[in-house]
Enzyme design. Structure first.
Site, PDB file in Angstrom:
ATOM      1  N   GLU A  13      12.871  -9.154   1.757  1.00 54.26           N
ATOM      2  CA  GLU A  13      12.042  -8.039   2.216  1.00 54.26           C
ATOM      3  C   GLU A  13      12.812  -6.735   1.993  1.00 54.26           C
ATOM      4  O   GLU A  13      13.994  -6.646   2.371  1.00 54.26           O
ATOM      5  CB  GLU A  13      11.757  -8.247   3.709  1.00 54.26           C
ATOM      6  CG  GLU A  13      10.970  -7.148   4.367  1.00 54.26           C
ATOM      7  CD  GLU A  13      10.807  -7.404   5.884  1.00 54.26           C
ATOM      8  OE1 GLU A  13      11.201  -8.488   6.378  1.00 54.26           O
ATOM      9  OE2 GLU A  13      10.311  -6.488   6.559  1.00 54.26           O
ATOM     10  N   ASN A  15       8.062  -5.494  -0.738  1.00 55.82           N
ATOM     11  CA  ASN A  15       7.964  -4.370   0.199  1.00 55.82           C
ATOM     12  C   ASN A  15       6.483  -4.285   0.567  1.00 55.82           C
ATOM     13  O   ASN A  15       5.686  -3.741  -0.205  1.00 55.82           O
ATOM     14  CB  ASN A  15       8.443  -3.060  -0.447  1.00 55.82           C
ATOM     15  CG  ASN A  15       8.363  -1.899   0.536  1.00 55.82           C
ATOM     16  OD1 ASN A  15       7.750  -2.020   1.600  1.00 55.82           O
ATOM     17  ND2 ASN A  15       8.955  -0.780   0.173  1.00 55.82           N
ATOM     18  N   ARG A  25       5.043  10.774  -2.793  1.00 59.67           N
ATOM     19  CA  ARG A  25       4.743  10.622  -1.383  1.00 59.67           C
ATOM     20  C   ARG A  25       5.983  10.901  -0.529  1.00 59.67           C
ATOM     21  O   ARG A  25       7.021  10.261  -0.729  1.00 59.67           O
ATOM     22  CB  ARG A  25       4.316   9.156  -1.201  1.00 59.67           C
ATOM     23  CG  ARG A  25       4.236   8.679   0.199  1.00 59.67           C
ATOM     24  CD  ARG A  25       4.219   7.148   0.223  1.00 59.67           C
ATOM     25  NE  ARG A  25       3.937   6.701   1.560  1.00 59.67           N
ATOM     26  CZ  ARG A  25       4.215   5.502   2.019  1.00 59.67           C
ATOM     27  NH1 ARG A  25       4.774   4.597   1.225  1.00 59.67           N
ATOM     28  NH2 ARG A  25       3.930   5.185   3.242  1.00 59.67           N
ATOM     29  N   TYR A  82      11.155   8.933   1.037  1.00 61.97           N
ATOM     30  CA  TYR A  82      11.125   7.855   0.043  1.00 61.97           C
ATOM     31  C   TYR A  82      11.802   8.184  -1.290  1.00 61.97           C
ATOM     32  O   TYR A  82      11.927   7.309  -2.146  1.00 61.97           O
ATOM     33  CB  TYR A  82       9.674   7.415  -0.199  1.00 61.97           C
ATOM     34  CG  TYR A  82       9.018   6.847   1.043  1.00 61.97           C
ATOM     35  CD1 TYR A  82       9.464   5.643   1.589  1.00 61.97           C
ATOM     36  CD2 TYR A  82       7.978   7.513   1.688  1.00 61.97           C
ATOM     37  CE1 TYR A  82       8.885   5.123   2.736  1.00 61.97           C
ATOM     38  CE2 TYR A  82       7.389   6.998   2.841  1.00 61.97           C
ATOM     39  CZ  TYR A  82       7.853   5.801   3.351  1.00 61.97           C
ATOM     40  OH  TYR A  82       7.285   5.281   4.490  1.00 61.97           O
ATOM     41  N   HIS A 131      12.711  -2.434   2.394  1.00 62.98           N
ATOM     42  CA  HIS A 131      12.111  -1.162   2.817  1.00 62.98           C
ATOM     43  C   HIS A 131      12.998  -0.039   2.314  1.00 62.98           C
ATOM     44  O   HIS A 131      14.228  -0.083   2.497  1.00 62.98           O
ATOM     45  CB  HIS A 131      11.981  -1.082   4.337  1.00 62.98           C
ATOM     46  CG  HIS A 131      11.103  -2.164   4.860  1.00 62.98           C
ATOM     47  ND1 HIS A 131       9.743  -2.150   4.684  1.00 62.98           N
ATOM     48  CD2 HIS A 131      11.410  -3.331   5.469  1.00 62.98           C
ATOM     49  CE1 HIS A 131       9.236  -3.266   5.195  1.00 62.98           C
ATOM     50  NE2 HIS A 131      10.232  -3.996   5.663  1.00 62.98           N
ATOM     51  N   ALA A 161       3.002  -0.701   4.948  1.00 62.20           N
ATOM     52  CA  ALA A 161       2.570  -0.766   6.346  1.00 62.20           C
ATOM     53  C   ALA A 161       2.074  -2.159   6.756  1.00 62.20           C
ATOM     54  O   ALA A 161       2.056  -2.481   7.956  1.00 62.20           O
ATOM     55  CB  ALA A 161       1.478   0.279   6.597  1.00 62.20           C
ATOM     56  N   PRO A 199       0.795  -1.221   0.000  1.00 66.66           N
ATOM     57  CA  PRO A 199       0.000   0.000   0.000  1.00 66.66           C
ATOM     58  C   PRO A 199       0.835   1.282   0.000  1.00 66.66           C
ATOM     59  O   PRO A 199       1.887   1.364   0.636  1.00 66.66           O
ATOM     60  CB  PRO A 199      -0.826  -0.101   1.295  1.00 66.66           C
ATOM     61  CG  PRO A 199      -0.135  -1.112   2.124  1.00 66.66           C
ATOM     62  CD  PRO A 199       0.533  -2.063   1.168  1.00 66.66           C
ATOM     63  N   ASN A 200       0.299   2.240  -0.746  1.00 68.85           N
ATOM     64  CA  ASN A 200       0.834   3.605  -0.862  1.00 68.85           C
ATOM     65  C   ASN A 200       2.100   3.692  -1.708  1.00 68.85           C
ATOM     66  O   ASN A 200       2.557   4.791  -2.020  1.00 68.85           O
ATOM     67  CB  ASN A 200       1.075   4.233   0.524  1.00 68.85           C
ATOM     68  CG  ASN A 200      -0.206   4.318   1.333  1.00 68.85           C
ATOM     69  OD1 ASN A 200      -1.189   4.863   0.845  1.00 68.85           O
ATOM     70  ND2 ASN A 200      -0.225   3.766   2.532  1.00 68.85           N
ATOM     71  N   ARG A 219      12.886   5.005  12.551  1.00 70.69           N
ATOM     72  CA  ARG A 219      11.605   5.717  12.541  1.00 70.69           C
ATOM     73  C   ARG A 219      10.753   5.329  13.756  1.00 70.69           C
ATOM     74  O   ARG A 219      11.277   4.843  14.755  1.00 70.69           O
ATOM     75  CB  ARG A 219      10.907   5.447  11.199  1.00 70.69           C
ATOM     76  CG  ARG A 219      11.760   5.914  10.004  1.00 70.69           C
ATOM     77  CD  ARG A 219      11.079   5.641   8.693  1.00 70.69           C
ATOM     78  NE  ARG A 219       9.860   6.428   8.551  1.00 70.69           N
ATOM     79  CZ  ARG A 219       8.939   6.204   7.599  1.00 70.69           C
ATOM     80  NH1 ARG A 219       9.127   5.229   6.710  1.00 70.69           N
ATOM     81  NH2 ARG A 219       7.859   6.946   7.531  1.00 70.69           N
TER      82      ARG A 219
HETATM   83  C1  DQA Z   1       8.149   1.149   3.973  1.00 71.32           C
HETATM   84  C2  DQA Z   1       8.196   1.405   5.480  1.00 71.32           C
HETATM   85  C3  DQA Z   1       6.842   1.165   6.108  1.00 71.32           C
HETATM   86  O1  DQA Z   1       6.899   1.384   7.510  1.00 71.32           O
HETATM   87  C4  DQA Z   1       5.823   2.124   5.515  1.00 71.32           C
HETATM   88  O2  DQA Z   1       4.542   1.859   6.051  1.00 71.32           O
HETATM   89  C5  DQA Z   1       5.801   2.073   4.035  1.00 71.32           C
HETATM   90  C6  DQA Z   1       7.068   1.973   3.301  1.00 71.32           C
HETATM   91  C7  DQA Z   1       9.483   1.505   3.287  1.00 71.32           C
HETATM   92  O3  DQA Z   1       9.643   1.108   2.130  1.00 71.32           O
HETATM   93  O4  DQA Z   1      10.333   2.182   3.861  1.00 71.32           O
HETATM   94  O5  DQA Z   1       4.750   2.195   3.407  1.00 71.32           O
HETATM   95  O6  DQA Z   1       7.895  -0.226   3.757  1.00 71.32           O
END
Ligand code: DQA
Length: 145
Positions: free
Chosen positions: A99, A75, A19, A24, A101, A78, A11-12, A108
């Site tokens: 995985e 990835n 964003r 990011y 990020h 959240a 998501p997102n 964070r």
């Molecule tokens: C994320 C880190 C997560 O905590 C966050 O909710 C994201 C992006 C990252 O790529 O740094 O959506 O996975």
């Protein structure tokens, strides 16, 4: 036979580039897919890039990977911190899992420090920006290529 890698974003991450760029970066998910494609192709890997804001869709793709992919780079956004269902789906998958990020989740908020996915992943990359996806793919290629 060529090998297939699923690159799954949660998501997102469709908003990447727009964003919170201070966290990011400015690259879009399309840029990421193109750069990973440029690595995968000469190594004769078939890369399938996908993104969804919906947990169930991500789970369906992980199930699909059982028959179609030798590795998953994920990835989960959240859902990393909340989804036992994604963890269970990955447990039912027999290939490699990495995985990624983009941000360093450990620097964070405390709620980002725990990942359900890390307990299943062969490796975790955090805080390398979008280059983390390419690093994970390099590892997949060196393990399976
Ligand atoms: C994320 C880190 C997560 O905590 C966050 O909710 C994201 C992006 C990252 O790529 O740094 O959506 O996975």
């Amino acid at each position: 036979m060529s090998k297939t890698v699923f690159l799954i974003n949660g998501p997102n991450l469709n908003l990447l580039g727009k964003r919170e760029p201070a966290i990011y970066g400015a690259d879009t998910l399309e840029d990421v897919a193109h750069r990973c494609e440029a690595l995968a192709k000469p190594a004769k890997f078939d890369l399938k890039s996908m993104q969804s804001n919906h947990e169930g869709q991500i789970i369906d793709w992980i199930h699909q990977a059982r028959d179609e992919a030798q590795a998953i780079i994920i990835n989960p956004g959240a859902f990393t911190h909340t989804s036992i269902a994604i963890y269970d789906a990955l447990q039912a998958y027999e290939g490699l899992v990495f995985e990624v990020h983009i941000s360093n989740v450990h620097k964070r908020e405390a709620f980002r420090h725990h990942s359900y996915v890390s307990a299943r992943a062969e490796g975790v990359i955090a805080g390398f920006g979008v280059e983390g996806y390419e690093l994970a793919l390099r590892r997949v290629i060196s393990l399976l290529g």
